[in-house]
Design a protein around this motif. Sequence first.
Motif, PDB file in Angstrom:
ATOM      1  N   ILE B 107     -19.992  25.687  43.434  1.00 13.15           N
ATOM      2  CA  ILE B 107     -19.498  26.322  42.201  1.00 13.15           C
ATOM      3  C   ILE B 107     -20.675  26.659  41.286  1.00 13.15           C
ATOM      4  O   ILE B 107     -20.739  27.736  40.698  1.00 13.15           O
ATOM      5  CB  ILE B 107     -18.509  25.392  41.462  1.00 13.15           C
ATOM      6  CG1 ILE B 107     -17.288  25.146  42.335  1.00 13.15           C
ATOM      7  CG2 ILE B 107     -18.106  25.974  40.124  1.00 13.15           C
ATOM      8  CD1 ILE B 107     -16.459  26.354  42.595  1.00 13.15           C
ATOM      9  N   PHE B 108     -21.627  25.745  41.196  1.00 13.47           N
ATOM     10  CA  PHE B 108     -22.788  26.023  40.365  1.00 13.47           C
ATOM     11  C   PHE B 108     -23.607  27.182  40.935  1.00 13.47           C
ATOM     12  O   PHE B 108     -24.047  28.062  40.203  1.00 13.47           O
ATOM     13  CB  PHE B 108     -23.673  24.779  40.231  1.00 13.47           C
ATOM     14  CG  PHE B 108     -24.791  24.994  39.263  1.00 13.47           C
ATOM     15  CD1 PHE B 108     -24.575  24.842  37.907  1.00 13.47           C
ATOM     16  CD2 PHE B 108     -26.047  25.397  39.697  1.00 13.47           C
ATOM     17  CE1 PHE B 108     -25.593  25.073  36.998  1.00 13.47           C
ATOM     18  CE2 PHE B 108     -27.060  25.632  38.786  1.00 13.47           C
ATOM     19  CZ  PHE B 108     -26.835  25.467  37.438  1.00 13.47           C
ATOM     20  N   TRP B 215     -29.318  23.559  33.127  1.00 11.01           N
ATOM     21  CA  TRP B 215     -27.871  23.696  33.207  1.00 11.01           C
ATOM     22  C   TRP B 215     -27.326  22.896  34.398  1.00 11.01           C
ATOM     23  O   TRP B 215     -26.277  22.262  34.315  1.00 11.01           O
ATOM     24  CB  TRP B 215     -27.516  25.180  33.341  1.00 11.01           C
ATOM     25  CG  TRP B 215     -26.154  25.525  32.836  1.00 11.01           C
ATOM     26  CD1 TRP B 215     -25.195  24.637  32.446  1.00 11.01           C
ATOM     27  CD2 TRP B 215     -25.600  26.822  32.647  1.00 11.01           C
ATOM     28  NE1 TRP B 215     -24.086  25.300  32.024  1.00 11.01           N
ATOM     29  CE2 TRP B 215     -24.299  26.654  32.135  1.00 11.01           C
ATOM     30  CE3 TRP B 215     -26.084  28.115  32.857  1.00 11.01           C
ATOM     31  CZ2 TRP B 215     -23.468  27.722  31.844  1.00 11.01           C
ATOM     32  CZ3 TRP B 215     -25.245  29.183  32.560  1.00 11.01           C
ATOM     33  CH2 TRP B 215     -23.962  28.993  32.060  1.00 11.01           C
ATOM     34  N   LEU B 216     -28.088  22.918  35.491  1.00  7.33           N
ATOM     35  CA  LEU B 216     -27.669  22.188  36.700  1.00  7.33           C
ATOM     36  C   LEU B 216     -27.528  20.695  36.393  1.00  7.33           C
ATOM     37  O   LEU B 216     -26.525  20.072  36.716  1.00  7.33           O
ATOM     38  CB  LEU B 216     -28.707  22.405  37.805  1.00  7.33           C
ATOM     39  CG  LEU B 216     -28.517  21.594  39.091  1.00  7.33           C
ATOM     40  CD1 LEU B 216     -27.467  22.250  39.965  1.00  7.33           C
ATOM     41  CD2 LEU B 216     -29.818  21.494  39.883  1.00  7.33           C
ATOM     42  N   TYR B 217     -28.540  20.133  35.724  1.00  7.55           N
ATOM     43  CA  TYR B 217     -28.483  18.703  35.448  1.00  7.55           C
ATOM     44  C   TYR B 217     -27.447  18.380  34.388  1.00  7.55           C
ATOM     45  O   TYR B 217     -26.932  17.269  34.344  1.00  7.55           O
ATOM     46  CB  TYR B 217     -29.873  18.197  35.029  1.00  7.55           C
ATOM     47  CG  TYR B 217     -30.856  18.286  36.159  1.00  7.55           C
ATOM     48  CD1 TYR B 217     -30.515  17.785  37.423  1.00  7.55           C
ATOM     49  CD2 TYR B 217     -32.095  18.899  36.011  1.00  7.55           C
ATOM     50  CE1 TYR B 217     -31.394  17.896  38.473  1.00  7.55           C
ATOM     51  CE2 TYR B 217     -32.974  19.000  37.067  1.00  7.55           C
ATOM     52  CZ  TYR B 217     -32.612  18.496  38.300  1.00  7.55           C
ATOM     53  OH  TYR B 217     -33.467  18.601  39.354  1.00  7.55           O
ATOM     54  N   GLY B 218     -27.147  19.373  33.554  1.00  7.69           N
ATOM     55  CA  GLY B 218     -26.133  19.152  32.522  1.00  7.69           C
ATOM     56  C   GLY B 218     -24.716  19.348  33.022  1.00  7.69           C
ATOM     57  O   GLY B 218     -23.759  19.166  32.270  1.00  7.69           O
ATOM     58  N   SER B 219     -24.566  19.768  34.283  1.00  7.12           N
ATOM     59  CA  SER B 219     -23.218  20.076  34.773  1.00  7.12           C
ATOM     60  C   SER B 219     -22.697  19.040  35.752  1.00  7.12           C
ATOM     61  O   SER B 219     -21.692  19.280  36.415  1.00  7.12           O
ATOM     62  CB  SER B 219     -23.207  21.452  35.440  1.00  7.12           C
ATOM     63  OG  SER B 219     -23.702  22.414  34.559  1.00  7.12           O
ATOM     64  N   ALA B 220     -23.386  17.926  35.864  1.00  2.77           N
ATOM     65  CA  ALA B 220     -22.926  16.843  36.739  1.00  2.77           C
ATOM     66  C   ALA B 220     -22.675  17.332  38.155  1.00  2.77           C
ATOM     67  O   ALA B 220     -21.630  17.082  38.750  1.00  2.77           O
ATOM     68  CB  ALA B 220     -21.671  16.188  36.179  1.00  2.77           C
ATOM     69  N   VAL B 221     -23.645  18.065  38.686  1.00  2.00           N
ATOM     70  CA  VAL B 221     -23.495  18.545  40.051  1.00  2.00           C
ATOM     71  C   VAL B 221     -23.887  17.451  41.037  1.00  2.00           C
ATOM     72  O   VAL B 221     -23.202  17.203  42.027  1.00  2.00           O
ATOM     73  CB  VAL B 221     -24.378  19.795  40.276  1.00  2.00           C
ATOM     74  CG1 VAL B 221     -24.359  20.224  41.733  1.00  2.00           C
ATOM     75  CG2 VAL B 221     -23.902  20.926  39.397  1.00  2.00           C
ATOM     76  N   PHE B 250     -15.623  24.129  35.052  1.00  2.00           N
ATOM     77  CA  PHE B 250     -15.212  24.794  36.302  1.00  2.00           C
ATOM     78  C   PHE B 250     -15.373  23.856  37.500  1.00  2.00           C
ATOM     79  O   PHE B 250     -14.504  23.796  38.376  1.00  2.00           O
ATOM     80  CB  PHE B 250     -16.045  26.065  36.528  1.00  2.00           C
ATOM     81  CG  PHE B 250     -15.640  27.216  35.660  1.00  2.00           C
ATOM     82  CD1 PHE B 250     -14.324  27.682  35.655  1.00  2.00           C
ATOM     83  CD2 PHE B 250     -16.558  27.850  34.842  1.00  2.00           C
ATOM     84  CE1 PHE B 250     -13.949  28.743  34.859  1.00  2.00           C
ATOM     85  CE2 PHE B 250     -16.193  28.909  34.036  1.00  2.00           C
ATOM     86  CZ  PHE B 250     -14.892  29.353  34.041  1.00  2.00           C
ATOM     87  N   ILE B 251     -16.485  23.129  37.535  1.00  2.00           N
ATOM     88  CA  ILE B 251     -16.730  22.230  38.661  1.00  2.00           C
ATOM     89  C   ILE B 251     -15.684  21.119  38.688  1.00  2.00           C
ATOM     90  O   ILE B 251     -15.121  20.790  39.732  1.00  2.00           O
ATOM     91  CB  ILE B 251     -18.165  21.658  38.575  1.00  2.00           C
ATOM     92  CG1 ILE B 251     -19.177  22.765  38.832  1.00  2.00           C
ATOM     93  CG2 ILE B 251     -18.354  20.527  39.566  1.00  2.00           C
ATOM     94  CD1 ILE B 251     -20.614  22.358  38.582  1.00  2.00           C
ATOM     95  N   ASP B 252     -15.404  20.562  37.517  1.00  2.00           N
ATOM     96  CA  ASP B 252     -14.403  19.501  37.426  1.00  2.00           C
ATOM     97  C   ASP B 252     -13.036  19.983  37.911  1.00  2.00           C
ATOM     98  O   ASP B 252     -12.338  19.294  38.648  1.00  2.00           O
ATOM     99  CB  ASP B 252     -14.295  19.038  35.969  1.00  2.00           C
ATOM    100  CG  ASP B 252     -14.883  17.649  35.796  1.00  2.00           C
ATOM    101  OD1 ASP B 252     -15.542  17.187  36.745  1.00  2.00           O
ATOM    102  OD2 ASP B 252     -14.680  17.042  34.729  1.00  2.00           O
TER     103      ASP B 252
END
Lengths: 254, 300
Positions: B107-108, B215-221, B250-252
Motif C-alpha cells: 500500500i505504501f 513518511w514510510l517510518y511514520g506510517s507503521a509499515v 489506508f494501510i490500517d
Amino acid sequence: MADEREPTVIVDDAHITYRVQQSGSASSPLAGFKRIVTGAKPTILREVHAIKGVSFVAYKGEAIGLIGTNGSGKSTLLRAIAGLLPVEKGAIFASGQPSLLGVNAALMNDLPGERNVVLGCLAMGMSPAEVKPMVKEIIDFSGINERGDFSSLPMRTYSSGMAARLRFAISAAKKHDVLLIDEALATGDAKFRKRSEQRVRDLRAEAGTVFLVSHSEQSIRDTCERSVWLESGLIRADGPTDEVMKEYEAFVKK
Amino acid sequence: MSQTAVADSDTGLPLRELARRHGLGVAGRLPTLPEYTGKLWAYRHFIAYYANAKVTSSLGKTRLGSLWQVLTPLINAAVYYVIFGKILDTSRGIPNFVAYLCTGVFIFGFTQSVVQSGIQAISGNLGLIRALHFPRAALPLALTMVEVRNMFASIIVLMAIVLGFGEPLTLEWLLVVPIFLLQSIFNAGLAMAAARLGSKVADFKQLVPFIMRFWLYGSAVLYPVTKFQSALQDHPIALKIVEANPLLVFIDLMRHALLEEVPLASTPWLLWAEAIGWTLFVGIGGYIYFWRGEKGYGRG
C-alpha cells in the motif's frame, strides 16, 4: 474598409522570457551556501529575453512568413501565438485555437510508429472514432512503409528523416483555424517535400491564417504575400514579402 | 517601408480594443475550472492511451515484458519474507507478521511510486507540452493510471500471499475495492500537486526520497501501529497527528480488511471517515492547485 478585414491573430507588445537554470561551472557547496546566506541572486539562473515587445495584426486569409537569423525569436513567437509559451508582458489574442505544425512534437521512441500515430492524434484532441480511419492514411502519407513494414517497429529504429516525416504527417492530419508552421517543409527527401508542400497548400486553403517560419527564402516567397522580419526579439520590418526580403538579404550579406 | 504602425492603421483602435471587438481570446489564457474539467474529460482517451503506452514502452525492452507487473511485487514481498520472516523471525506481537508487513509495503509502495513519477510529469514531458495542446493535468493523471494498473496486479499478488500465510477468505475482503478506489483518488491529487511543485522547483526532486523515507517510518509499515501508542503515551497531540497520517489510515484499513487479528490505530469507523476526508481534501486540493498553474507549464 476595416470591417472586411477580420483579424485572426493580434500580438500586442508581447515580451517572452526564458528562465534557464544552469549548472554553474564554478559552483561548490560552499558557494551555494554563501549565496543563500547573503541572499544574492543565483548566478546559475539566467533569463533570456527572447521577444522584446512585438506587435502586429494578422488578418483572415493572410499567409505570413517569419524570417530572421538563427536565434532571432521566430520559433518562440510561434509557440507563444499557439499558447504553448506564456508571455511575460503584453498579450496575444487569437481566434479559435491556433495549432503549431512542427517537427518537434515529441513522441514515444519505444513505441511502434502506428501507436505513435494514435497517441499523436489523441493528443491533438481527436476522438478514437476519428482516429481509427486516419491511421493508415497518415502512415501512407509519411511513406515510412515504403521500405518494408516499419510502422510496427519502435520509433527508435527509424532514421531521423523517417521520424521527422512521421511527426509531420501526424500534425498535418488535422484541420486548423490558424496554422503555424515551423520549418516543417524542410523535412525529408525531395519526394516527401513535394507531397508535404501540397498538403500545406491544402491546409492553407482551409485555414484562416497561416504563419510560416523558414530559412528557405524560396518557400517563403512561394507561400507568403506578407513577411515579418524579426531580429533579436524585435520587428525589423513588416510588409509585403518582396520588400522585406530585399531588406533582409541586404542585412544578411553585410 | 520598414515599419507598420503598431495600432491598426485602418481604424486607429488600440490592439486590445480591436481584439475585444472581434471576439478574439487571449492565447494561453487560464480556463475556468469547469471548462478545464470539461476539456480534461474530452481527453480521457488520450489519458488512457498514454498510460497504456507508457507501460508498454517501459517494459518494451525487457525480455519478460508485462510479466514484470506481477514479478515486481512478488520479488518485493520475497525480500521482506526472507529478512523478517526467515532470518529475523520477528513477530513483534503480531500473529501473521509477514502478511501484515506485505500489506503495509504494497500500500505504501503504491503512493510512493505515484509521487516519484508525478514529480517528473511536467519536467519530463516538456517536449510534448511545448508542441501540443491538451490539458496538462492529463500527464500526472496518466502516470497515476500507470501505477493504478501496476497496483492492480500487486493487489492480486498480495491476496495470494495473505491467503498463503493462512488467512481465511472473508466477506470483508470486498472492502479492498473501496479502499483501492479512495487511495487511487488520493494518489491522483498527490501526483498533480507533486507535478506542479516539480515543475517550479527542480530541487524538490532531490528531497522526495527523504520525504518518502520519513513518511514510510511514520506510517507503521515495518512495525505495528501500537508502537506509536506506547512511544507517544505522554504526548497525546503528537500521537493524534501521527495517527491522522493518511497512509497509516489506508494501510490500517487494508490490513483490517484482509487480516483477521490486527492491532489498529483507532476504530474502523474513524479510519473510514479519515480516509474519505483525506481523499476529498488531497484529490480536490491537488487538482485545483495544479489547475492554477496551468498557464506556466510551458516555461522552463
